[in-house]
Scaffold this motif. Structure first.
Motif, PDB file in Angstrom:
ATOM      1  N   MET A  90      60.491  -6.892 -79.062  1.00  0.00           N
ATOM      2  CA  MET A  90      61.649  -6.080 -79.370  1.00  0.00           C
ATOM      3  C   MET A  90      62.656  -6.168 -78.217  1.00  0.00           C
ATOM      4  N   LYS A  91      63.896  -6.500 -78.565  1.00  0.00           N
ATOM      5  CA  LYS A  91      64.962  -6.612 -77.568  1.00  0.00           C
ATOM      6  C   LYS A  91      65.442  -5.217 -77.167  1.00  0.00           C
ATOM      7  N   LYS A  92      65.752  -5.082 -75.893  1.00  0.00           N
ATOM      8  CA  LYS A  92      66.245  -3.806 -75.365  1.00  0.00           C
ATOM      9  C   LYS A  92      67.711  -3.980 -74.982  1.00  0.00           C
ATOM     10  N   ILE A  93      68.570  -3.203 -75.645  1.00  0.00           N
ATOM     11  CA  ILE A  93      70.017  -3.324 -75.470  1.00  0.00           C
ATOM     12  C   ILE A  93      70.591  -1.983 -75.008  1.00  0.00           C
ATOM     13  N   LEU A  94      71.441  -2.042 -74.008  1.00  0.00           N
ATOM     14  CA  LEU A  94      72.179  -0.868 -73.559  1.00  0.00           C
ATOM     15  C   LEU A  94      73.558  -0.872 -74.216  1.00  0.00           C
ATOM     16  N   ILE A  95      73.931   0.254 -74.816  1.00  0.00           N
ATOM     17  CA  ILE A  95      75.280   0.468 -75.323  1.00  0.00           C
ATOM     18  C   ILE A  95      75.953   1.388 -74.307  1.00  0.00           C
ATOM     19  N   MET A  96      76.868   0.833 -73.514  1.00  0.00           N
ATOM     20  CA  MET A  96      77.488   1.594 -72.429  1.00  0.00           C
ATOM     21  C   MET A  96      78.964   1.833 -72.725  1.00  0.00           C
ATOM     22  N   ASN A  97      79.367   3.091 -72.607  1.00  0.00           N
ATOM     23  CA  ASN A  97      80.754   3.488 -72.796  1.00  0.00           C
ATOM     24  C   ASN A  97      81.285   4.134 -71.530  1.00  0.00           C
ATOM     25  N   GLY A  98      82.521   3.795 -71.198  1.00  0.00           N
ATOM     26  CA  GLY A  98      83.130   4.259 -69.972  1.00  0.00           C
ATOM     27  C   GLY A  98      84.004   5.480 -70.142  1.00  0.00           C
ATOM     28  N   PRO A  99      84.985   5.619 -69.237  1.00  0.00           N
ATOM     29  CA  PRO A  99      85.777   6.833 -69.152  1.00  0.00           C
ATOM     30  C   PRO A  99      86.534   7.180 -70.421  1.00  0.00           C
ATOM     31  N   ASN A 100      86.517   8.474 -70.691  1.00  0.00           N
ATOM     32  CA  ASN A 100      87.234   9.116 -71.795  1.00  0.00           C
ATOM     33  C   ASN A 100      86.628   8.865 -73.167  1.00  0.00           C
ATOM     34  N   LEU A 101      85.597   8.036 -73.247  1.00  0.00           N
ATOM     35  CA  LEU A 101      84.993   7.800 -74.556  1.00  0.00           C
ATOM     36  C   LEU A 101      84.166   8.998 -75.016  1.00  0.00           C
ATOM     37  N   ASN A 102      83.845   9.908 -74.108  1.00  0.00           N
ATOM     38  CA  ASN A 102      83.212  11.162 -74.504  1.00  0.00           C
ATOM     39  C   ASN A 102      84.188  12.048 -75.283  1.00  0.00           C
ATOM     40  N   MET A 103      85.478  11.699 -75.279  1.00  0.00           N
ATOM     41  CA  MET A 103      86.508  12.466 -75.982  1.00  0.00           C
ATOM     42  C   MET A 103      86.866  11.851 -77.341  1.00  0.00           C
ATOM     43  N   LEU A 104      86.058  10.889 -77.796  1.00  0.00           N
ATOM     44  CA  LEU A 104      86.320  10.296 -79.113  1.00  0.00           C
ATOM     45  C   LEU A 104      86.345  11.390 -80.176  1.00  0.00           C
ATOM     46  N   GLY A 105      87.234  11.235 -81.137  1.00  0.00           N
ATOM     47  CA  GLY A 105      87.404  12.220 -82.193  1.00  0.00           C
ATOM     48  C   GLY A 105      88.433  13.275 -81.823  1.00  0.00           C
ATOM     49  N   ILE A 106      88.701  13.408 -80.533  1.00  0.00           N
ATOM     50  CA  ILE A 106      89.687  14.364 -80.030  1.00  0.00           C
ATOM     51  C   ILE A 106      90.886  13.606 -79.471  1.00  0.00           C
ATOM     52  N   ARG A 107      90.611  12.619 -78.656  1.00  0.00           N
ATOM     53  CA  ARG A 107      91.659  11.844 -77.976  1.00  0.00           C
ATOM     54  C   ARG A 107      92.282  10.815 -78.920  1.00  0.00           C
ATOM     55  N   GLU A 108      93.535  10.909 -79.163  1.00  0.00           N
ATOM     56  CA  GLU A 108      94.307   9.946 -79.943  1.00  0.00           C
ATOM     57  C   GLU A 108      93.544   9.379 -81.147  1.00  0.00           C
ATOM     58  N   PRO A 109      93.204  10.223 -82.116  1.00  0.00           N
ATOM     59  CA  PRO A 109      92.447   9.724 -83.270  1.00  0.00           C
ATOM     60  C   PRO A 109      93.156   8.611 -84.029  1.00  0.00           C
ATOM     61  N   GLY A 110      94.481   8.545 -83.949  1.00  0.00           N
ATOM     62  CA  GLY A 110      95.216   7.462 -84.596  1.00  0.00           C
ATOM     63  C   GLY A 110      94.934   6.112 -83.969  1.00  0.00           C
ATOM     64  N   VAL A 111      94.510   6.119 -82.710  1.00  0.00           N
ATOM     65  CA  VAL A 111      94.184   4.879 -81.993  1.00  0.00           C
ATOM     66  C   VAL A 111      92.681   4.622 -82.019  1.00  0.00           C
ATOM     67  N   TYR A 112      91.907   5.679 -81.747  1.00  0.00           N
ATOM     68  CA  TYR A 112      90.469   5.515 -81.541  1.00  0.00           C
ATOM     69  C   TYR A 112      89.594   6.002 -82.697  1.00  0.00           C
ATOM     70  N   GLY A 113      90.194   6.610 -83.706  1.00  0.00           N
ATOM     71  CA  GLY A 113      89.426   7.088 -84.847  1.00  0.00           C
ATOM     72  C   GLY A 113      89.013   8.540 -84.684  1.00  0.00           C
ATOM     73  N   SER A 114      88.426   9.096 -85.718  1.00  0.00           N
ATOM     74  CA  SER A 114      88.059  10.509 -85.739  1.00  0.00           C
ATOM     75  C   SER A 114      86.578  10.746 -85.466  1.00  0.00           C
ATOM     76  N   MET A 115      85.826   9.689 -85.294  1.00  0.00           N
ATOM     77  CA  MET A 115      84.393   9.796 -85.062  1.00  0.00           C
ATOM     78  C   MET A 115      84.125  10.201 -83.607  1.00  0.00           C
ATOM     79  N   SER A 116      83.231  11.158 -83.403  1.00  0.00           N
ATOM     80  CA  SER A 116      82.842  11.542 -82.045  1.00  0.00           C
ATOM     81  C   SER A 116      81.938  10.468 -81.449  1.00  0.00           C
ATOM     82  N   LEU A 117      81.721  10.538 -80.143  1.00  0.00           N
ATOM     83  CA  LEU A 117      80.818   9.576 -79.500  1.00  0.00           C
ATOM     84  C   LEU A 117      79.411   9.692 -80.064  1.00  0.00           C
TER      85      LEU A 117
END
Length: 146
Positions: free
Chosen positions: A1-28
Motif C-alpha cells: 500500500m502506497k503512503k501519500i501525504l496531502i499537504m495544504n499550505g497557508p490560508n487553505l484552512n479558510m476554504l469555503g470562507i475565503r473567496e468562494p468564487g475563486v476557491y469554491g465553497s467546500m471546506s478543507l
C-alpha cells in the motif's frame, strides 16, 4: 500500500470562507473527505495522510518527516508556491515524488501568481481543476510508482 501525504499550505484552512468564487465553497475538511472517498471509490491501494499549516517552517519539517516514510506528496503550497525557495529545497532534498496542485488557475490570475518556484522539483503542476486536481495528482503519483 502506497503512503501519500496531502499537504495544504497557508490560508487553505479558510476554504469555503475565503473567496468562494475563486476557491469554491467546500471546506478543507469536506475537501479531504472527498479526496478520501474518491481514493476508496477508485480502489486505489493508498493510505492518505492530510496535513495543513500556515507556517513555512512547519511545512518544511513535515516534508522532512516524509523521508523514508511516504511514497508521494500532493502539495498545494498556497502563496509559498511563488517565493519559498526553502520549501523548494525541502522537496528536492527528500527525493520523494511530489505533484504541485492549485485549486484555481494560477496562470490566469494576478501576475505574481504565474511563477512557481517549486514547479521544477515536482513531477507535475495541476491548476484550475478545483478539488479534482488532487485526484489527478494522486493518479500521477500512483502511475509514477508502478
Amino acid at each position: 500500500m502506497k503512503k501519500i501525504l496531502i499537504m495544504n499550505g497557508p490560508n487553505l484552512n479558510m476554504l469555503g470562507i475565503r473567496e468562494p468564487g475563486v476557491y469554491g465553497s467546500m471546506s478543507l475538511g469536506d475537501m479531504n473527505d472527498f479526496i478520501q472517498a474518491q481514493a476508496k471509490e477508485q480502489a486505489y491501494n493508498v493510505e492518505l495522510e492530510f496535513f495543513q499549516s500556515n507556517h513555512e517552517g512547519v511545512m518544511i519539517d513535515k516534508l522532512h518527516e516524509c523521508y523514508g516514510r511516504k511514497d508521494g506528496i500532493v502539495l498545494n503550497a498556497g502563496a509559498y508556491t511563488h517565493y519559498s525557495y526553502a520549501i523548494r529545497d525541502a522537496i528536492s532534498s527528500i527525493g520523494i515524488p511530489c505533484v504541485e496542485v492549485h485549486l484555481s488557475d494560477i496562470h490566469a490570475r494576478e501576475g505574481f501568481r504565474h511563477v512557481s518556484v517549486i514547479q521544477e522539483v515536482c513531477l507535475a503542476q495541476i491548476c484550475g481543476m478545483g478539488v479534482k486536481g488532487y485526484i489527478e495528482a494522486l493518479k500521477i503519483l500512483l502511475e509514477e510508482e508502478k
